[in-house]
Design a protein around this motif. Sequence first.
Motif, mmCIF file in Angstrom:
data_model
loop_
_atom_site.group_PDB
_atom_site.id
_atom_site.type_symbol
_atom_site.label_atom_id
_atom_site.label_comp_id
_atom_site.label_asym_id
_atom_site.label_seq_id
_atom_site.Cartn_x
_atom_site.Cartn_y
_atom_site.Cartn_z
ATOM 1 N N ILE A 187 0.841 -1.199 0.000
ATOM 2 C CA ILE A 187 0.000 0.000 0.000
ATOM 3 C C ILE A 187 0.877 1.251 0.000
ATOM 4 O O ILE A 187 0.604 2.216 -0.722
ATOM 5 N N ARG A 188 1.956 1.227 0.800
ATOM 6 C CA ARG A 188 2.880 2.374 0.809
ATOM 7 C C ARG A 188 3.535 2.552 -0.557
ATOM 8 O O ARG A 188 3.686 3.681 -1.053
ATOM 9 N N GLU A 189 3.938 1.439 -1.173
ATOM 10 C CA GLU A 189 4.597 1.523 -2.476
ATOM 11 C C GLU A 189 3.638 2.050 -3.538
ATOM 12 O O GLU A 189 4.017 2.889 -4.362
ATOM 13 N N VAL A 227 -7.800 9.412 -3.106
ATOM 14 C CA VAL A 227 -7.732 10.764 -2.541
ATOM 15 C C VAL A 227 -6.414 11.439 -2.893
ATOM 16 O O VAL A 227 -6.301 12.674 -2.796
ATOM 17 N N ILE A 228 -5.400 10.668 -3.283
ATOM 18 C CA ILE A 228 -4.137 11.267 -3.735
ATOM 19 C C ILE A 228 -4.335 11.877 -5.112
ATOM 20 O O ILE A 228 -4.074 13.054 -5.345
ATOM 21 N N ALA A 318 -6.631 1.986 5.790
ATOM 22 C CA ALA A 318 -5.174 2.024 5.596
ATOM 23 C C ALA A 318 -4.476 2.528 6.854
ATOM 24 O O ALA A 318 -3.424 2.001 7.260
ATOM 25 N N ARG A 319 -5.086 3.519 7.478
ATOM 26 C CA ARG A 319 -4.482 4.119 8.672
ATOM 27 C C ARG A 319 -4.602 3.200 9.887
ATOM 28 O O ARG A 319 -3.613 2.963 10.600
ATOM 29 N N VAL A 324 -0.708 2.925 7.454
ATOM 30 C CA VAL A 324 -0.279 3.693 6.279
ATOM 31 C C VAL A 324 -1.057 4.997 6.272
ATOM 32 O O VAL A 324 -2.290 4.998 6.244
ATOM 33 N N GLU A 325 -0.344 6.104 6.302
ATOM 34 C CA GLU A 325 -0.978 7.425 6.337
ATOM 35 C C GLU A 325 -1.194 7.941 4.913
ATOM 36 O O GLU A 325 -0.249 8.297 4.225
#
Length: 334
Positions: A187-189, A227-228, A318-319, A324-325
């Motif tokens: 998820i971070r990647e 949302v990114i 995710a959080r 994962v933020e």
Amino acid sequence: MTEPIKIDNTGEMIAAIPAMLGFVPSQSVVLVFLAGNRLSHIARMDFGDVDHPLVTAAINRSNDTEGVYVIVVAENRTFHEVLDESERVIAMLLGAGADVRGSFYTPSIRGGETWTDMRGLFETGTVPHPATTQVGAATVLNGRTIARDRSELTARYRRKDSVTVTDRRRARAAKETMGEEFASSIIRELAELVSTRTTPDAALAARVGLLLTTDIHARDAILGLAVIDPNVASETMEAIASKLRTRERVAALTVAGFFAYVNFQGPAAGSAFTAARQEATQHPLCDTRMLGLLEQALTAGLHPTMIRKLAGTGVRIAREKFRVELPAPSGDWT
């Protein structure tokens, strides 16, 4: 906050259609719905195939619709064919209680064509090139591309290559070795790739495919990437899906379609869902529950802002579950 884009005349409205659809329509009837003085939503149907259920569904996509314009885009059609189609669609709209503000015809939308008013005194004007309109410019600035036609849009979701056996073996080994951290790392990647607009490689595609089909909570968290940037998120998952097969491809295409849907790209979402359904038909054991729900929502005309709430939920998952933020959702993401 982005300033609203003003459309000043009929030619500009017609030229804005490719940007609003995501592709340049042909042999089509396009319905442009208004809520007050702003665009509510847009619907495209095949010339000659418009029927009452399609018109009713198009009207019901928003509860604030106050008026509609009918735009007929069709080359190599006689004047009488165009007029008959226009009047037929108008009759259905009026029968469904819609306020038809106008009906216009143009053979194509490439720039320089003549548009004709089909309800007034057959006044005419010129359609500017779509790229020269404010809507077209804003589309490019936002990183969104406009397909030359529907087939080009569909081609985006075809399989182009495939992860290797080695990629799959390494993905399974990483999952076994990393345990709970496997999902968090992916998820971070993915968040980093979306933030930097970096193309995913086959190794990552193998890991994402494995994660999507083995961890439903991780899949839901991945929805939060919208949302990114929903456009880049859609392109990223589209690239990943192009490297996968069977149930992994179905899952990736479903997520890619979700990102397109929440980015107000209904035709792209439909193309992704169609590709996912075609893949699932060949592999009956695929989990298509989320795909089915999204297909129903798109067919029923559920507004993208309603679907966006799933992305807000994904950010929370995710959080809380994966540490994962992602960017805090706001507005219609919550």
